[in-house]
Write a protein that holds these residues in place. Structure first.
Motif, PDB file in Angstrom:
ATOM      1  N   UNK A 427     120.920 111.422 -37.453  1.00  0.00           N
ATOM      2  CA  UNK A 427     119.963 109.697 -36.887  1.00  0.00           C
ATOM      3  C   UNK A 427     120.000 110.626 -35.591  1.00  0.00           C
ATOM      4  N   UNK A 428     118.943 109.633 -35.590  1.00  0.00           N
ATOM      5  CA  UNK A 428     118.266 109.483 -33.804  1.00  0.00           C
ATOM      6  C   UNK A 428     119.566 109.489 -32.635  1.00  0.00           C
ATOM      7  N   UNK A 429     120.985 108.508 -33.196  1.00  0.00           N
ATOM      8  CA  UNK A 429     121.638 108.793 -32.017  1.00  0.00           C
ATOM      9  C   UNK A 429     122.122 109.897 -31.927  1.00  0.00           C
ATOM     10  N   UNK A 430     122.567 110.646 -32.430  1.00  0.00           N
ATOM     11  CA  UNK A 430     122.864 111.739 -32.933  1.00  0.00           C
ATOM     12  C   UNK A 430     122.201 112.700 -32.227  1.00  0.00           C
ATOM     13  N   UNK A 431     120.995 113.091 -32.348  1.00  0.00           N
ATOM     14  CA  UNK A 431     120.035 113.645 -32.103  1.00  0.00           C
ATOM     15  C   UNK A 431     120.010 113.756 -30.833  1.00  0.00           C
ATOM     16  N   UNK A 432     120.283 112.788 -29.846  1.00  0.00           N
ATOM     17  CA  UNK A 432     119.544 112.518 -28.504  1.00  0.00           C
ATOM     18  C   UNK A 432     121.025 112.514 -27.943  1.00  0.00           C
ATOM     19  N   UNK A 433     122.505 112.742 -28.379  1.00  0.00           N
ATOM     20  CA  UNK A 433     123.866 112.836 -27.722  1.00  0.00           C
ATOM     21  C   UNK A 433     123.551 114.755 -27.931  1.00  0.00           C
ATOM     22  N   UNK A 434     123.507 115.014 -29.225  1.00  0.00           N
ATOM     23  CA  UNK A 434     123.452 116.427 -29.373  1.00  0.00           C
ATOM     24  C   UNK A 434     122.072 117.203 -28.036  1.00  0.00           C
ATOM     25  N   UNK A 435     121.314 116.682 -27.950  1.00  0.00           N
ATOM     26  CA  UNK A 435     120.271 117.273 -27.079  1.00  0.00           C
ATOM     27  C   UNK A 435     120.807 116.903 -25.172  1.00  0.00           C
ATOM     28  N   UNK A 436     121.717 116.008 -25.790  1.00  0.00           N
ATOM     29  CA  UNK A 436     122.345 115.375 -23.924  1.00  0.00           C
ATOM     30  C   UNK A 436     122.529 116.489 -23.836  1.00  0.00           C
ATOM     31  N   UNK A 437     124.164 116.672 -24.756  1.00  0.00           N
ATOM     32  CA  UNK A 437     124.692 118.198 -24.649  1.00  0.00           C
ATOM     33  C   UNK A 437     123.930 119.525 -24.105  1.00  0.00           C
ATOM     34  N   UNK A 438     122.995 119.599 -25.267  1.00  0.00           N
ATOM     35  CA  UNK A 438     122.721 120.836 -24.472  1.00  0.00           C
ATOM     36  C   UNK A 438     121.745 120.857 -23.246  1.00  0.00           C
ATOM     37  N   UNK A 439     121.094 119.624 -22.651  1.00  0.00           N
ATOM     38  CA  UNK A 439     120.548 120.053 -21.650  1.00  0.00           C
ATOM     39  C   UNK A 439     121.736 119.682 -20.623  1.00  0.00           C
ATOM     40  N   UNK A 440     123.074 119.065 -20.465  1.00  0.00           N
ATOM     41  CA  UNK A 440     123.735 119.126 -19.476  1.00  0.00           C
ATOM     42  C   UNK A 440     124.312 120.858 -19.620  1.00  0.00           C
ATOM     43  N   UNK A 441     124.647 121.551 -20.433  1.00  0.00           N
ATOM     44  CA  UNK A 441     125.680 123.238 -20.995  1.00  0.00           C
ATOM     45  C   UNK A 441     124.736 124.408 -21.541  1.00  0.00           C
ATOM     46  N   UNK A 442     123.650 124.383 -21.718  1.00  0.00           N
ATOM     47  CA  UNK A 442     123.115 124.697 -22.227  1.00  0.00           C
ATOM     48  C   UNK A 442     121.615 125.415 -21.441  1.00  0.00           C
ATOM     49  N   UNK A 443     120.945 124.274 -20.924  1.00  0.00           N
ATOM     50  CA  UNK A 443     119.498 123.997 -19.896  1.00  0.00           C
ATOM     51  C   UNK A 443     119.998 125.531 -19.241  1.00  0.00           C
ATOM     52  N   UNK A 444     120.859 125.192 -17.977  1.00  0.00           N
ATOM     53  CA  UNK A 444     121.170 125.766 -16.980  1.00  0.00           C
ATOM     54  C   UNK A 444     121.811 127.008 -17.282  1.00  0.00           C
ATOM     55  N   UNK A 445     122.021 127.926 -18.415  1.00  0.00           N
ATOM     56  CA  UNK A 445     122.245 128.955 -18.994  1.00  0.00           C
ATOM     57  C   UNK A 445     120.305 129.370 -19.039  1.00  0.00           C
ATOM     58  N   UNK A 446     119.688 128.621 -19.649  1.00  0.00           N
ATOM     59  CA  UNK A 446     118.184 129.321 -19.953  1.00  0.00           C
ATOM     60  C   UNK A 446     117.852 129.417 -18.418  1.00  0.00           C
ATOM     61  N   UNK A 447     118.185 128.869 -18.171  1.00  0.00           N
ATOM     62  CA  UNK A 447     117.471 128.977 -16.224  1.00  0.00           C
ATOM     63  C   UNK A 447     118.063 130.263 -15.187  1.00  0.00           C
TER      64      UNK A 447
END
Length: 454
Positions: A427-447
């Motif tokens: 759902x849209x809410x689930x996708x938003x929460x998953x994206x936010x989790x990736x932004x917090x945990x996954x994005x710094x690894x890519x940087x």
């Protein structure tokens, strides 16, 4: 051994007294209905369909169709009681059901009340199960698979439908099996029917190989199943607000003759959503399956022969305790083997069909589903909603849902997480929460990876 008809009508009086009517008026109505039937039965040597026809014809002059329908149910249950007491050999309704292969009892009563009962019953006649040229082979194969531990309920339904088609077309009896299957495929043009025919062909090929292992293994055709998957209806995910609306409507469900029913529906709906129970699991719950001290319920021998113990939240247990108290005050049996969701009818337990009808009616009253038809959100979508909303809460609480999926699969009664993954609708809410989790945990690894490059 009791004798009936009896001149003093003690049999009827004892039967009505043992029913434990809530009001004196209800008992009086039962006595009047059964008394009118006994007056007709006294004119016949045995109780058969002629007796029923005579009683219906006589009462139709005084009673409305709705009153006749109610009276027919009363007499039907009384006849079953007489059979149980060995007073009569058989209930004529059961005899007609067997002779005409009719599924419902009310259809037989309506047919007997018509001006031409024999013709109406003949029109209702259904083919004898597995009476076609391939019937014995299919019946033996189903028995073999069930002896091996499989339910084989759905597969038996496919075989029965094919069997009825063959009986309706006797000219196919002399044709090869492939011609029979082609005729069955052409009977309907839906994707589901094509997929059913493909599965049925696999069952028949397996049955033939059991008789002759030298036959080649049939190669399945995946296209019909792929078409069904492509047109599969997307589950509807109920929001917490939708669930709250349904619960509020369940508490105010109109039921003047059964005061316990609104609270029963409310508790059913609560367990269907909060515990993710199937309708059959709700119907099979016994009073002894609820452990108030441990705050758990036991779901016994469900799909794939599994039994599981489910912990419930404190808020759900409070509502469940309130229902059990109301059930006790309403006169419900306190036997641990009695149905948790009790009512005052003969079976004292709601069937899976009755559970589905009541909860779907709540969906319609909540305007989440159209008033008529099978379109719109389904009752089973509550299980999908439970999974999606639970994963959403885990995301919001900072919990990794992947670590919890094995526990969720066990809670839902699945063999592994692959079955649970089917229930996860993005759902849209689930996708938003998953994206936010990736932004917090996954994005710094890519940087860090990009900064570490030369």
């Amino acid at each position: 051994m009791i004798a009936w008809p009896d001149s003093e009508r003690r049999v009827i009086a004892d039967y009505v007294r043992d029913l434990g009517m809530r009001t004196e008026l209800a008992g009086t109505v039962y006595l009047q209905i059964l008394g009118s039937f006994q007056m007709v039965a006294e004119r016949y040597a045995i109780i058969d369909q002629s007796t029923l026809k005579a009683w219906l014809s006589e009462r139709a002059r005084y009673w409305s169709p709705s009153t006749m329908a109610h009276a027919a149910r009363v007499v039907d249950r009384f006849l079953s009681y007489l059979v149980g007491e060995a007073v009569i050999a058989a209930n004529p309704i059961d005899v007609l059901r067997t002779d005409y292969q009719i599924r419902t009892r009310c259809s037989i009563w309506r047919a007997l009340a018509t001006t031409n009962p024999d013709a109406t019953l003949a029109a209702l006649r259904r083919p004898k199960p597995f009476g076609s040229v391939l019937g014995a082979m299919m019946r033996d194969h189903i028995a073999l698979m069930r002896n091996r531990g499989y339910h084989y309920t759905t597969q038996a339904g496919w075989c029965l439908r094919f069997d009825r088609h063959l009986q309706a077309h006797p000219d196919l009896a002399s044709q090869p099996m492939e011609v029979m299957l082609q005729s069955w495929r052409a009977a309907r043009s839906t994707h589901n029917h094509a997929a059913e025919c493909e599965r049925l062909e696999g069952i028949l090929a397996k049955a033939l190989r059991h008789k002759d292992p030298a036959l080649k293994i049939r190669r399945p055709n995946p296209k019909p199943l792929q078409e069904v998957a492509r047109h599969w209806r997307r589950p509807h995910i109920y929001s917490p607000a939708d669930v709250r609306r349904m619960l509020d409507l369940a508490r105010s469900y109109p039921s003047p003759r059964a005061p316990l029913r609104p609270l029963t529906i409310y508790t059913m709906l609560l367990l269907a959503y909060c515990a993710g129970l199937r309708r059959s699991e709700i119907a099979r719950l016994n009073l002894g399956d609820v452990e108030l001290g441990a705050c758990t319920i036991t779901i016994r021998e469900t799909k794939f022969f599994k039994t599981r113990i489910l912990p419930l939240s404190e808020s759900v247990m409070v509502e469940l305790v309130a229902y059990i108290d109301a059930r006790r005050h309403a006169g419900g049996s306190q036997d641990p083997g009695s149905g948790l969701f009790w009512h005052e009818q003969v079976t004292h337990r709601y069937t899976p069909t009755a559970v589905a009808w009541l909860l779907v009616d709540v969906l319609r009253r909540a305007e989440l589903k159209p008033r008529r038809g099978k379109i719109g959100p389904r009752l089973h979508d509550l299980r999908h909603s439970m999974v999606v909303n639970r994963i959403l809460e885990w995301y919001q609480a900072g919990i990794n849902p992947q670590d919890r999926l094995p526990f969720l699969a066990t809670y839902m009664g699945h063999r592994d997480i692959h079955s649970t993954l089917v229930y996860i609708t993005v759902t849209q809410d689930l996708l938003q929460e998953a994206s936010e989790r990736f932004r917090v945990l996954g994005a710094p690894c890519l940087t860090l990876t990009q900064e570490g490059r030369p």
